[in-house]
Design a protein around this motif. Structure first.
Motif, PDB file in Angstrom:
ATOM      1  N   LEU A 228       0.891  -1.131  -0.077  1.00  0.00           N
ATOM      2  CA  LEU A 228       0.100   0.316   0.058  1.00  0.00           C
ATOM      3  C   LEU A 228       1.020   1.241   0.011  1.00  0.00           C
ATOM      4  O   LEU A 228       0.443   2.138  -0.733  1.00  0.00           O
ATOM      5  CB  LEU A 228      -0.917   0.051   1.264  1.00  0.00           C
ATOM      6  N   ASP A 229       1.727   1.432   0.904  1.00  0.00           N
ATOM      7  CA  ASP A 229       2.576   2.421   0.883  1.00  0.00           C
ATOM      8  C   ASP A 229       3.456   2.685  -0.227  1.00  0.00           C
ATOM      9  O   ASP A 229       3.779   3.749  -0.932  1.00  0.00           O
ATOM     10  CB  ASP A 229       3.334   2.595   2.315  1.00  0.00           C
ATOM     11  N   TYR A 230       4.134   1.606  -0.786  1.00  0.00           N
ATOM     12  CA  TYR A 230       5.009   1.737  -1.829  1.00  0.00           C
ATOM     13  C   TYR A 230       4.212   2.066  -3.031  1.00  0.00           C
ATOM     14  O   TYR A 230       4.733   2.884  -3.809  1.00  0.00           O
ATOM     15  CB  TYR A 230       5.586   0.218  -2.190  1.00  0.00           C
ATOM     16  N   SER A 231       3.082   1.436  -3.337  1.00  0.00           N
ATOM     17  CA  SER A 231       2.160   2.044  -4.420  1.00  0.00           C
ATOM     18  C   SER A 231       1.881   3.465  -4.228  1.00  0.00           C
ATOM     19  O   SER A 231       1.807   4.202  -5.387  1.00  0.00           O
ATOM     20  CB  SER A 231       0.855   0.983  -4.634  1.00  0.00           C
ATOM     21  N   ALA A 232       1.505   3.856  -3.200  1.00  0.00           N
ATOM     22  CA  ALA A 232       1.250   5.163  -3.008  1.00  0.00           C
ATOM     23  C   ALA A 232       2.472   6.318  -3.400  1.00  0.00           C
ATOM     24  O   ALA A 232       2.350   7.240  -3.938  1.00  0.00           O
ATOM     25  CB  ALA A 232       0.749   5.454  -1.594  1.00  0.00           C
ATOM     26  N   THR A 233       3.740   5.745  -3.005  1.00  0.00           N
ATOM     27  CA  THR A 233       4.596   6.464  -3.427  1.00  0.00           C
ATOM     28  C   THR A 233       5.024   6.562  -4.661  1.00  0.00           C
ATOM     29  O   THR A 233       5.472   7.503  -5.338  1.00  0.00           O
ATOM     30  CB  THR A 233       6.203   5.893  -2.789  1.00  0.00           C
ATOM     31  N   LYS A 234       4.711   5.470  -5.513  1.00  0.00           N
ATOM     32  CA  LYS A 234       4.960   5.320  -7.115  1.00  0.00           C
ATOM     33  C   LYS A 234       3.974   6.209  -7.664  1.00  0.00           C
ATOM     34  O   LYS A 234       4.225   6.783  -8.812  1.00  0.00           O
ATOM     35  CB  LYS A 234       5.023   3.827  -7.378  1.00  0.00           C
ATOM     36  N   GLY A 235       2.850   6.288  -7.067  1.00  0.00           N
ATOM     37  CA  GLY A 235       1.692   7.374  -7.791  1.00  0.00           C
ATOM     38  C   GLY A 235       2.029   8.662  -7.545  1.00  0.00           C
ATOM     39  O   GLY A 235       2.148   9.398  -8.434  1.00  0.00           O
ATOM     40  N   ALA A 236       2.826   8.872  -6.412  1.00  0.00           N
ATOM     41  CA  ALA A 236       3.415  10.216  -6.189  1.00  0.00           C
ATOM     42  C   ALA A 236       4.491  10.765  -7.311  1.00  0.00           C
ATOM     43  O   ALA A 236       4.626  11.672  -7.621  1.00  0.00           O
ATOM     44  CB  ALA A 236       4.026  10.320  -4.708  1.00  0.00           C
ATOM     45  N   ILE A 237       5.502   9.803  -7.401  1.00  0.00           N
ATOM     46  CA  ILE A 237       6.392   9.970  -8.507  1.00  0.00           C
ATOM     47  C   ILE A 237       6.079  10.138  -9.842  1.00  0.00           C
ATOM     48  O   ILE A 237       6.309  11.070 -10.661  1.00  0.00           O
ATOM     49  CB  ILE A 237       7.365   8.552  -8.347  1.00  0.00           C
ATOM     50  N   VAL A 238       5.061   9.478 -10.436  1.00  0.00           N
ATOM     51  CA  VAL A 238       4.292   9.688 -11.569  1.00  0.00           C
ATOM     52  C   VAL A 238       3.748  11.203 -11.608  1.00  0.00           C
ATOM     53  O   VAL A 238       3.855  12.053 -12.579  1.00  0.00           O
ATOM     54  CB  VAL A 238       3.021   8.676 -12.172  1.00  0.00           C
ATOM     55  N   SER A 239       3.048  11.654 -10.412  1.00  0.00           N
ATOM     56  CA  SER A 239       2.497  12.988 -10.457  1.00  0.00           C
ATOM     57  C   SER A 239       3.475  14.127 -10.757  1.00  0.00           C
ATOM     58  O   SER A 239       3.472  15.090 -10.970  1.00  0.00           O
ATOM     59  CB  SER A 239       1.683  13.040  -9.155  1.00  0.00           C
ATOM     60  N   PHE A 240       4.609  13.744  -9.833  1.00  0.00           N
ATOM     61  CA  PHE A 240       5.643  14.799  -9.585  1.00  0.00           C
ATOM     62  C   PHE A 240       6.271  14.836 -11.052  1.00  0.00           C
ATOM     63  O   PHE A 240       6.607  16.006 -11.409  1.00  0.00           O
ATOM     64  CB  PHE A 240       6.791  14.061  -8.936  1.00  0.00           C
ATOM     65  N   THR A 241       6.539  13.838 -11.696  1.00  0.00           N
ATOM     66  CA  THR A 241       7.222  13.668 -13.033  1.00  0.00           C
ATOM     67  C   THR A 241       6.246  14.770 -14.192  1.00  0.00           C
ATOM     68  O   THR A 241       6.721  15.595 -14.731  1.00  0.00           O
ATOM     69  CB  THR A 241       7.080  12.356 -13.604  1.00  0.00           C
ATOM     70  N   ARG A 242       4.949  14.502 -14.023  1.00  0.00           N
ATOM     71  CA  ARG A 242       4.027  15.394 -14.820  1.00  0.00           C
ATOM     72  C   ARG A 242       4.221  16.597 -14.401  1.00  0.00           C
ATOM     73  O   ARG A 242       4.425  17.478 -15.269  1.00  0.00           O
ATOM     74  CB  ARG A 242       2.620  14.655 -14.752  1.00  0.00           C
ATOM     75  N   SER A 243       3.951  16.870 -13.184  1.00  0.00           N
ATOM     76  CA  SER A 243       4.018  18.234 -12.569  1.00  0.00           C
ATOM     77  C   SER A 243       5.321  19.159 -13.213  1.00  0.00           C
ATOM     78  O   SER A 243       5.448  20.273 -13.506  1.00  0.00           O
ATOM     79  CB  SER A 243       3.773  18.174 -11.303  1.00  0.00           C
ATOM     80  N   PHE A 244       6.459  18.421 -12.639  1.00  0.00           N
ATOM     81  CA  PHE A 244       7.879  19.024 -12.694  1.00  0.00           C
ATOM     82  C   PHE A 244       8.373  19.183 -14.273  1.00  0.00           C
ATOM     83  O   PHE A 244       8.878  20.290 -14.555  1.00  0.00           O
ATOM     84  CB  PHE A 244       8.713  18.132 -11.993  1.00  0.00           C
ATOM     85  N   SER A 245       7.725  18.426 -15.242  1.00  0.00           N
ATOM     86  CA  SER A 245       7.895  18.673 -16.581  1.00  0.00           C
ATOM     87  C   SER A 245       7.369  19.885 -17.098  1.00  0.00           C
ATOM     88  O   SER A 245       8.007  20.488 -18.109  1.00  0.00           O
ATOM     89  CB  SER A 245       7.587  17.266 -17.200  1.00  0.00           C
ATOM     90  N   GLY A 246       6.590  20.405 -16.546  1.00  0.00           N
ATOM     91  CA  GLY A 246       5.912  21.690 -17.161  1.00  0.00           C
ATOM     92  C   GLY A 246       6.466  22.791 -16.111  1.00  0.00           C
ATOM     93  O   GLY A 246       5.778  24.011 -16.292  1.00  0.00           O
ATOM     94  N   ASN A 247       7.293  22.664 -15.193  1.00  0.00           N
ATOM     95  CA  ASN A 247       7.747  23.611 -14.319  1.00  0.00           C
ATOM     96  C   ASN A 247       8.679  24.696 -15.293  1.00  0.00           C
ATOM     97  O   ASN A 247       9.638  24.362 -15.885  1.00  0.00           O
ATOM     98  CB  ASN A 247       8.584  23.120 -13.188  1.00  0.00           C
ATOM     99  N   GLN A 248       8.417  26.144 -15.144  1.00  0.00           N
ATOM    100  CA  GLN A 248       8.891  26.827 -16.082  1.00  0.00           C
ATOM    101  C   GLN A 248      10.468  26.894 -15.968  1.00  0.00           C
ATOM    102  O   GLN A 248      11.328  27.068 -16.970  1.00  0.00           O
ATOM    103  CB  GLN A 248       8.600  28.426 -15.526  1.00  0.00           C
TER     104      GLN A 248
END
Length: 235
Positions: A136-156
């Motif tokens: 459960l906790d591992y899967s949650a971290t991996k979802g966070a990594i996907v979200s971070f990747t998508r978010s940071f790729s659009g960072n100015q």
């Protein structure tokens, strides 16, 4: 996985810094193999869940080579638990500290030194997309990594430096982490649910990282490459 990725980059002509926590024997082998290939290697040790360790690691890379072109965030840990009540606060903190905080700390420390056109590659997991009832906790971290990747790729800041940010989502890759994590009864058919019907090996995963670091992927950012043996997921 980290070992295979490091060696794959060395084969393509990269000098490589590796950061490990406890695996002295694996680190020594990786260092030896990279030197045999003919590339320089810097071996660092520490817990990237500690921000000062991440900062020190980046500083040592810059001291040695003066520049940083590729950052691979691959450190991870997982703990098998059948009940959420068995996931302690300490385990939850430890898993997030390694898998998410470490990625954030290393990326933050690296940003001032990453060259124009550099590449950041994070390691997610198939569990971010289809979940895992016992991780459960591992899967949650991996979802966070996907979200971070998508978010940071659009960072100015990233856009201004033409840095691409992507992630690789491995499926069942056979590493020492697997038998150390799962009970024997879960290993009998582990990794056989994809169309290839077997676990993958680290050397089959590493080329995805090389691709995402190369000019061949110049039009790819904010994306996930799924290396999972044929399990189709929404991603």
């Amino acid at each position: 996985m980290g070992q295979a990725i490091a060696i794959a980059f060395a084969k393509e002509g990269a000098d490589v810094a590796i950061l490990h926590l406890e695996s002295e024997q694996d680190a020594s082998y990786t260092e030896k193999r990279i030197k045999e290939i003919g590339q320089e290697v810097l071996v660092l040790k520490g817990d990237i869940g500690d921000e000062s360790v991440a900062e020190d690691a980046i500083a040592k890379v810059i001291t040695k080579w003066g520049t940083l072109d590729i950052l691979v965030n691959n450190a991870g840990e997982q703990h098998y638990q059948e009940k959420i009540g068995d996931v302690t606060a300490a385990q939850l903190d430890r898993t997030f500290r390694t898998n998410v905080f470490g990625m954030f700390y290393l990326t933050k420390a690296a940003m001032p030194y990453l060259s124009t056109g550099a590449s950041i590659i994070n390691t997610s997991s198939i569990t971010a997309y289809r979940g895992s009832s016992t991780l459960l906790d591992y899967s949650a971290t991996k979802g966070a990594i996907v979200s971070f990747t998508r978010s940071f790729s659009g960072n100015q800041e990233v856009i201004d430096k033409k840095i691409r940010v992507n992630t690789v989502a491995p499926g069942p890759i056979w590493t020492p982490l697997i038998p150390a994590t799962f009970p024997d009864k879960k290993l009998e058919k582990w990794g056989e649910d994809g169309s290839i019907a077997r676990p993958g090996h680290p050397f089959e995963l590493a080329p995805a990282y090389v691709y995402l670091a190369s000019s061949d992927s110049s039009y790819v950012t904010g994306q996930t490459i799924h290396v999972n043996g044929g399990v189709v997921v929404n991603g």
